[in-house]
Design a protein around this motif. Structure first.
Motif, PDB file in Angstrom:
ATOM      1  N   LEU A 336      13.932  63.906  67.438  1.00  0.00           N
ATOM      2  CA  LEU A 336      15.380  64.485  67.345  1.00  0.00           C
ATOM      3  C   LEU A 336      16.400  63.407  67.821  1.00  0.00           C
ATOM      4  N   ILE A 337      16.139  62.455  68.812  1.00  0.00           N
ATOM      5  CA  ILE A 337      16.862  61.700  69.400  1.00  0.00           C
ATOM      6  C   ILE A 337      17.343  60.653  68.175  1.00  0.00           C
ATOM      7  N   PHE A 338      16.179  60.108  67.422  1.00  0.00           N
ATOM      8  CA  PHE A 338      16.610  59.041  66.407  1.00  0.00           C
ATOM      9  C   PHE A 338      17.274  59.699  65.473  1.00  0.00           C
ATOM     10  N   VAL A 339      17.304  60.851  64.887  1.00  0.00           N
ATOM     11  CA  VAL A 339      17.792  61.487  63.897  1.00  0.00           C
ATOM     12  C   VAL A 339      19.476  61.721  64.346  1.00  0.00           C
ATOM     13  N   LEU A 340      19.581  62.154  65.773  1.00  0.00           N
ATOM     14  CA  LEU A 340      20.830  62.639  66.185  1.00  0.00           C
ATOM     15  C   LEU A 340      21.743  61.247  66.382  1.00  0.00           C
ATOM     16  N   VAL A 341      20.910  60.284  66.737  1.00  0.00           N
ATOM     17  CA  VAL A 341      21.589  59.006  67.068  1.00  0.00           C
ATOM     18  C   VAL A 341      22.328  58.386  65.630  1.00  0.00           C
ATOM     19  N   THR A 342      21.445  58.406  64.747  1.00  0.00           N
ATOM     20  CA  THR A 342      21.673  57.900  63.572  1.00  0.00           C
ATOM     21  C   THR A 342      22.947  58.733  62.958  1.00  0.00           C
ATOM     22  N   LEU A 343      22.894  60.212  63.221  1.00  0.00           N
ATOM     23  CA  LEU A 343      23.813  60.911  62.460  1.00  0.00           C
ATOM     24  C   LEU A 343      25.296  60.663  63.168  1.00  0.00           C
ATOM     25  N   PHE A 344      24.979  60.999  64.701  1.00  0.00           N
ATOM     26  CA  PHE A 344      26.387  60.779  65.409  1.00  0.00           C
ATOM     27  C   PHE A 344      26.778  59.583  66.037  1.00  0.00           C
TER      28      PHE A 344
ATOM     29  N   LEU C 338      19.364  51.472  56.059  1.00  0.00           N
ATOM     30  CA  LEU C 338      18.559  51.180  57.248  1.00  0.00           C
ATOM     31  C   LEU C 338      18.619  52.267  58.444  1.00  0.00           C
ATOM     32  N   GLU C 339      19.853  52.914  58.332  1.00  0.00           N
ATOM     33  CA  GLU C 339      20.052  53.974  59.295  1.00  0.00           C
ATOM     34  C   GLU C 339      19.229  55.233  58.726  1.00  0.00           C
ATOM     35  N   THR C 340      18.994  55.213  57.383  1.00  0.00           N
ATOM     36  CA  THR C 340      18.106  56.315  56.777  1.00  0.00           C
ATOM     37  C   THR C 340      16.832  55.936  57.196  1.00  0.00           C
ATOM     38  N   LEU C 341      16.275  54.936  57.359  1.00  0.00           N
ATOM     39  CA  LEU C 341      14.873  54.495  57.614  1.00  0.00           C
ATOM     40  C   LEU C 341      14.923  55.005  59.152  1.00  0.00           C
ATOM     41  N   LEU C 342      15.855  54.598  59.706  1.00  0.00           N
ATOM     42  CA  LEU C 342      15.594  55.274  61.256  1.00  0.00           C
ATOM     43  C   LEU C 342      15.462  56.819  61.561  1.00  0.00           C
ATOM     44  N   ALA C 343      16.246  57.477  60.656  1.00  0.00           N
ATOM     45  CA  ALA C 343      16.385  58.915  60.607  1.00  0.00           C
ATOM     46  C   ALA C 343      15.229  59.357  60.091  1.00  0.00           C
ATOM     47  N   THR C 344      14.612  58.837  58.989  1.00  0.00           N
ATOM     48  CA  THR C 344      13.514  59.521  58.481  1.00  0.00           C
ATOM     49  C   THR C 344      12.236  59.201  59.163  1.00  0.00           C
TER      50      THR C 344
END
Lengths: 373, 430, 538
Positions: A336-344, C338-344
């Motif tokens: 979740l941290i990874f997802v949230l960091v990228t999103l926000f 690249l951010e997508t890479l991280l999120a996925t």
């Protein structure tokens, strides 16, 4: 003094912090009495030392990714090679204290019935030789690999994936017991380094200081490169490689230089990592590990150097805390941290709370709808 | 300067709190037991079950009134199938949480990774999985099988009962198969098997495409001599291996496969109907007919809340190890590692196959060896067992460099690798 | 040492016991049945042979029940019963009369143990009893078991059976079995040479092993004939070796293609590295598992078609999750691959752990329907049904995908966005909608791959991880965003791998393939089938 490009305010602050840590942490562990408020358990010293080597590794990735647009998904390979070079020295240091008492051969060679030391183990009984190899092996591999890849203008995702192929191939190769690197078990059971017992608190503190110093030097070196004229060229390569080439810059040369440098830094990080965690095995080559390094950088903030350091410490700190706190669900939290960091926080933690220097760089990158990666 | 100090101290404190769940916060004093099994990553598939077993055993012990008048408290951490993390977590368990003993590890590399930690901090590790031997450490108790408690009896069975003359030694390329196969090769040759009748094959971890190798085995097995496969293929790769065996029509009656890493848990992912008759050698099968086993299975099903979950050999090893530790602590009257190490040698506790297992001076235990055949319901049927208990041998007699080594952790020898030829203890580091 | 002594002693004891048992031969089926549970495997094998020797009609059913492991002995009374299990209930029957005795608890009776040795004895005994069975399949099985044992005592029975046999296939099987028996009998040399000639026409391992054994015969003519036949078989085998490698390569390639092709689509259209792709494959496999579980509980009759039911469901489940990922996360990261890479990557961790929490960390059992089990032979080549179906399935998926991309409006839009997103947008294509559709399609195909993989690999939370790196290699090797590239890439890598494997071993073969990819990319930095156009030049 006010406009020193090498040492801006943030850098000074960071280096001061690093020096302070290098003094306080060992003191709190060695001088303070156990049980007192100021005592730091040796567990924490080794842990923080490990974080610092990770930070150096992240720094090396940021140097090529953040400033040159080379996304390496195989940087763990250089880290592991540096680690193996040091591990081989530490294995030789064990000498006749192994379980079979063989003066030359490491234990795993004895029970797998090796008769003599393979040639690539020669020289590793000398510390200086091992140190040399820590730089030369990752550096050499990066040079050859980079020379081939940059010359052929392999870029973007193709480059990322073949770096991944490289680390994956190395992992499989090192897993093979016939290679003579201990197979899956890797190298372990180290006793001492330069005569200092690896299991003593003082040595651990020493390694911590060495890691802090390496990180500091690595940072200065990275600053030096990125603030120099060459650094400007690198950024231009990142943002528009073709344009830089048309302007007459020998793009390949710059890329090769920084890629090799970065691999050497990763090698040093690996060499400091191994004595502190006490094991090096092919798992370090796994593609997932290399992806994680990139993630540290992204979490901290790409293209900021300090962001990489912060990201490595934050993610690994979180990992340490969460695996103990909530062992059953820590993966969810981390994911979740990874997802949230990228999103926000698209510019990473440091980028989000960052300063003007980021803004200028960020604006330029934001302008291009299709980034160089 | 002050602020820096505070930051670092803050981090350290956080780390301390993290692992300890607020170590000193509990009013009641407990004895802490560390559980060091991967709950995520590649090994979670095998290790999560062991964590659950340990929690169940600790709960049972507490229901019986705890230990030394105190309750036991489990401290679970997740080393995430990451070997350096194993060492870090072990250190955390001992230094920060102050556990009295740790039950954990599965792979050899994870054990090798934590060994120096246990040695340095002088704590106890109970290691529940069959392994390659060639190790005996003062702080570690090996409750799984050594090669002589699994591999050699199984090969004996095949030679005598099945008349096997030709051998395929197939394994995953890591230290356990390598060592086991070295030992077996030496053993087979000492029994008159010619070198050309032994085929050795190694595959990478998680190998999933077995077409070529199974075809090779089939070809190797058609040379007019009875052939068997000794498989030390590691967990994950087994399912595709057996599926390919079944599909290519290799039947147990023609070329039996005897496996050392395939237990009930691995079979749970397979339709075993085409595999009936293939073998495994363990020290425990879920099908063992003993009252202790029935009770254990019933308790396990009640604890986990799922009647279809199976039990397996490493679970039994933890069951034995935990009882031994409890008994040794009671005998010593303290959880102090040195006292427990002295007290535990000779401790004998019931195992789940209806007999007793004893802790030997080399920190390995005595076990019966069972050879079982896979049944169509995913269970093993014991077809042969040793008439008595077999003592785990840390140093194999079939490897040239280890045949002179013995291990005895009792005073005055107190040595894990005493060389009887030279009369010295090789690693006098302790 | 003590152990070995004990073993030796035990073996000797068994032999003595077996010898003393011989007079029991003339006994009736009832008395023999009572003796079944007792003694070592050698003794009990003798009892099995004796049961067959009684000539009693009930012997066949009895031995079959024994081989199946259905015979049990009641713990009190020692009565032997045949137990039929249905779910958790065990019903006991009289093994000889078939009369129902009633329900028993699973622990009330202990199983009569059967091992491979006993199973072989049973098969041999059954072979002898069923040579004249009216059931064709039984006669074939009987011939096979005689072939396996090569028991000379069966020659007469075979001769008798051959006289009345009309079915050509069964006749050949009988002839082969007879030949195998002849080789072990004290028969004239000429007859043995003829037997070798009879067998040399076949090439399965069983026969190969019989002929190999015959090469050491003390009759020179027989040995020479056997050596000759062996030579011919070996030559044929070598010739088939290459074919075999191609087949294995195709089969490996089909698996790689299935795993990679979904990635190739989303990769191509969106320039996104989807690290969660492996987990989508895993979801497909778990869907198959769930479907089979439901079928097992509610409609066992549908098991044979479970995969056909699972495939569309897996497509929908994985596709829905894919659309969810795109709409929930990737959409906001547009143009930042690249951010997508991280999120996925984060999503892949979450998906993995979710599945682990719901289904448990252990392997789940996904059964193979009958049409996916077993193998057939062409010449020296063994083709397993599951691999063949997966190859066909992969080709079908590929064809379908091509059709979607080339013949539907949605496919046209996808291709347009792949080639030049901004131009496509300018032409009025809703690229956001196309993105979601593409991502969903790629994910759905990953789900289909999961259905196929469930048939040959573990169904565990780690399933996806083991294929993700290989998928990347395929996509990059073939050329990002190109379906034909993924197709050619997968099969090339599969075949190269399988040709290297016999020489280099499985580990080194894989390493060499990776090195090959790295070097290949130096020659063609955009993969095998590079997309042409401005947008991809970046």
């Amino acid at each position: 003094m006010k406009a020193d490009p090498l040492l801006d305010l943030k850098s000074k602050l960071f280096l001061a912090l690093l020096v302070a840590a290098a003094i306080v942490v060992p003191m709190a562990n060695l001088v303070a009495a156990p049980g007192s408020d100021f005592y730091l358990p040796s567990f924490a010293v080794a842990l923080f030392g490990k974080y610092l080597t990770y930070a150096l590794l992240a720094l090396s990735v940021d140097l090529i990714w953040g400033y040159c647009g080379i996304l390496s998904l195989g940087h763990g390979a250089f880290f592991a090679l540096g680690g193996y070079a040091m591990g081989m020295h530490l294995m030789r240091e064990i000498g006749p204290r192994g379980v079979y008492g063989d003066p030359v051969l490491p234990d795993f060679m004895v029970f797998l019935d090796w008769k003599e030391l393979p040639w690539f183990w020669w020289g590793f009984d000398q510390f200086w030789f091992a140190c040399l190899m820590v730089l030369l092996v990752p550096g050499g591999l990066a040079f050859v690999f980079g020379w081939l890849a940059f010359r052929s203008r392999v870029t973007g995702v193709y480059l990322s994936i073949i770096t991944q192929a490289m680390t994956y191939a190395l992992m499989l190769a090192f897993f093979r017991n016939d290679m003579g690197f201990g197979g899956n078990n890797g190298l372990t059971d180290f006793r001492d380094v330069l005569g200092f017992d690896l299991r003593s608190d003082a040595t651990r503190a020493g390694l911590f200081v060495a890691s802090a110093a390496a990180l500091g030097l690595g940072y200065l070196l990275a600053r030096r490169v990125t603030t120099s004229r060459a650094g400007k060229v690198l950024v231009s390569v990142r943002d528009a490689e073709a344009r830089a080439r048309f302007l007459g810059y020998r793009v390949e040369g710059y890329k090769l230089m920084v890629f090799t440098l970065s691999a050497m830094m990763a090698g040093v990080a690996g060499a400091l990592y191994v004595p502190q965690v006490g094991i090096i095995n092919p798992g370090e080559f796994s593609p997932a590990n290399s992806i994680e390094i990139v993630i540290w950088v992204a979490v901290g903030g790409r293209g900021l150097l300090l962001g990489a350091v912060l990201g490595a410490i934050l993610v690994n700190g979180a990992k340490t805390l969460l695996t103990g706190w909530v062992p059953e669900i820590w993966i969810f939290v981390l994911g979740l941290i990874f997802v949230l960091v990228t999103l926000f926080l698209p510019k990473g933690v440091l980028g989000a709370f960052g300063t003007l220097s980021w803004r200028s760089g960020g604006a330029r990158r934001g302008a291009s709808a299709q980034p160089a990666e | 300067m002050k602020s820096v100090n505070t930051t670092i101290r803050g981090l350290a404190l956080a780390a301390t709190l993290a692992a300890g769940l607020g170590a000193g916060a509990k009013a009641e004093e407990t004895i802490k037991v560390g559980i060091l099994h991967s709950l995520s990553g590649t090994m979670a598939i095998s290790e999560t079950t062991l964590k659950d077993v340990m929690l169940m055993l600790i709960e049972q012990q507490n229901a019986k009134g705890g230990l030394l008048g105190k309750k036991l408290e489990a401290v679970v951490v997740d080393p995430a199938s990451d070997w350096p993390l194993f060492a870090e977590k072990a250190r955390e368990l001992i230094e920060v949480n102050g556990v009295s003993a740790v039950f954990g590890c599965w792979t050899s590399v994870s054990r090798k990774s934590v060994l120096p930690v246990f040695e340095e901090l002088n704590s106890l590790l109970f290691y529940p999985v069959q392994y390659e031997g060639e190790e005996s450490q003062r702080n570690v108790f090996y409750t799984g099988a050594a090669p002589n408690q699994q591999a050699i009896p199984a090969v004996d069975y095949l030679m005598q009962e099945e008349g096997v003359e030709r051998w395929v030694l197939a394994g995953t390329d890591y230290v356990y198969p390598r060592t086991t196969n070295k030992i077996l090769e030496a053993y087979l040759k000492s029994h008159g098997v010619a070198a050309e009748d032994i085929m050795v094959n190694y595959t990478p971890f998680g190998h999933s495409d077995w077409q070529t190798i199974v075809a090779d085995i089939k070809a190797f097995g058609s040379a007019g001599k009875k052939t068997a496969v000794v498989s030390t293929i590691n967990g994950d790769a087994n399912v595709p291996f057996y599926k390919e065996l079944g599909n290519q029509g290799i039947e147990a009656q023609d070329i039996p496969v005897v496996a050392f890493s395939v237990g009930e848990e691995e079979l749970a992912g397979l339709d075993t109907a085409p595999l009936v008759g293939h073998l495994a050698a363990w020290n425990y099968f879920m099908s063992a007919e003993a009252e202790a086993n029935d009770a254990f299975i019933e308790a396990w099903h009640a604890y986990i809340g799922d009647e279809t979950r199976v039990t397996n050999d490493p679970m039994e090893a933890h069951y034995i190890g935990f009882q031994m530790w409890v008994e040794a602590v009671e005998k010593a009257g303290t959880t102090d590692p040195d006292a427990v190490i002295d007290a535990i040698v000779g401790v004998t506790v019931p195992n789940l196959t209806g007999g007793y297992s004893a802790m030997m001076p080399n920190h390995h235990i005595t076990k019966p060896v069972l050879v079982g055949e896979i049944q169509d319901d995913g269970q093993f049927e014991t077809v042969w067992e040793t008439s008595g208990l077999v003592v785990g041998d840390a140093w194999s007699d079939y490897l040239p460099d280890s045949k002179d080594l013995i291990s005895d952790w009792r005073a005055p020898m107190s040595c894990g690798n005493f060389n009887t030829a030279t009369g010295t203890c090789s690693s006098a580091a302790n | 040492m003590l152990l070995r002594f004990l073993l030796a002693a035990a073996t000797i004891a068994v032999f003595i016991a077996a010898g003393s048992l011989l007079p029991a031969r003339a006994a009736s089926l009832e008395t023999l049945l009572a003796e079944l549970p007792e003694g070592g495997y050698d003794e009990r094998a003798a009892v099995v042979t004796a049961i067959a020797g009684t000539g009693d009609d009930r012997a066949v059913a009895l031995l079959e029940a024994l081989a199946e492991g259905d015979l049990r002995q009641m713990k009190d009374g020692g009565q032997i019963v045949r137990v039929v299990r249905e779910g958790r209930t065990h019903t006991a029957f009289d093994p000889l009369t078939g009369a129902e005795i009633g329900e028993i608890s699973s622990r009330a009776a202990s199983k009569i143990r059967v091992n491979n040795k006993l199973r072989r004895a049973i098969a041999a005994a059954l072979g002898q009893l069923t040579l004249a069975s009216p059931d064709r399949a039984r006669r074939l099985a009987a011939a096979a078991s005689v072939l396996k044992t090569g028991d000379p005592e069966q020659i007469e029975a075979l001769d008798a059976a051959l006289e009345t046999e009309t079915d050509p296939e069964v006749r050949t099987a009988f002839m082969d079995a007879r030949a195998a028996a002849v080789l072990n009998a004290a028969r004239p040399t000429a007859e043995k040479v003829a037997a070798i000639a009879q067998l040399a026409g076949r090439n399965d391992p069983q026969v190969l092993s019989i002929i190999t054994a015959a090469t050491t015969s003390d009759e020179p003519a027989v040995a020479a004939a056997a050596a000759d036949a062996l030579d011919r078989i070996e030559q044929a085998r070598a010739a088939w070796g290459a074919v075999q490698n191609v087949w294995y390569g195709l089969s490996l390639g089909s698996v790689l293609m299935l795993a990679a092709i979904g990635l190739a689509i989303s990769f191509g259209v969106m320039g996104v590295i989807n690290m969660a792709h492996g987990e989508l494959v895993m979801l497909g496999a778990y869907t198959t598992f769930a479907v089979q579980e439901l079928i097992r509980s509610f409609a066992p009759g549908l098991f044979e078609v479970s995969l056909l039911i699972a495939a569309p469901l897996a497509f929908l489940v994985a596709g829905a999750v894919g659309v969810g990922i795109e709409r929930g996360v990737c959409r906001y990261l547009h143009g930042r691959p690249l951010e997508t890479l991280l999120a996925t990557w984060g999503i892949s961790l979450i998906l993995q752990q979710t599945v682990r929490s719901i289904f448990g960390p252990t392997n789940q059992q996904v059964g193979n329907p009958d049409w996916m089990s077993g193998a057939f032979e062409i010449g020296q080549l063994t083709i397993t049904w599951n691999r063949l179906w997966i190859l066909l399935f992969a080709l079908a998926v590929f064809a379908l995908l091509l059709l979607i991309l080339k013949r539907t409006p949605a496919g046209l839009q996808m291709r347009a966005v792949t080639q030049n997103r901004r131009m496509a947008e300018a032409m009025g294509i809703r690229s956001g909608w196309v993105d979601a559709l593409t991502f969903g399609l790629g994910a759905g195909i990953a789900g289909l791959a999961g259905v196929a993989l469930s048939q040959i690999d573990n169904v565990s939370p780690n399933l996806g991880q083991s294929y993700i790196v290989d998928s990347f290699m395929v996509v990059v090797f073939g050329g990002v965003g190109n379906l034909w590239g993924a197709f050619a890439g997968a099969f090339t890598l599969g075949i190269v791998n399988k040709f290297l494997e016999p020489y280099a071993g499985a580990v080194l073969a894989k390493v060499l393939v990776l090195v090959f990819i790295i070097l290949f990319i130096q020659r063609r930095p955009r993969g095998l089938f590079a997309l042409k156009g401005r947008a991809v030049e970046s």
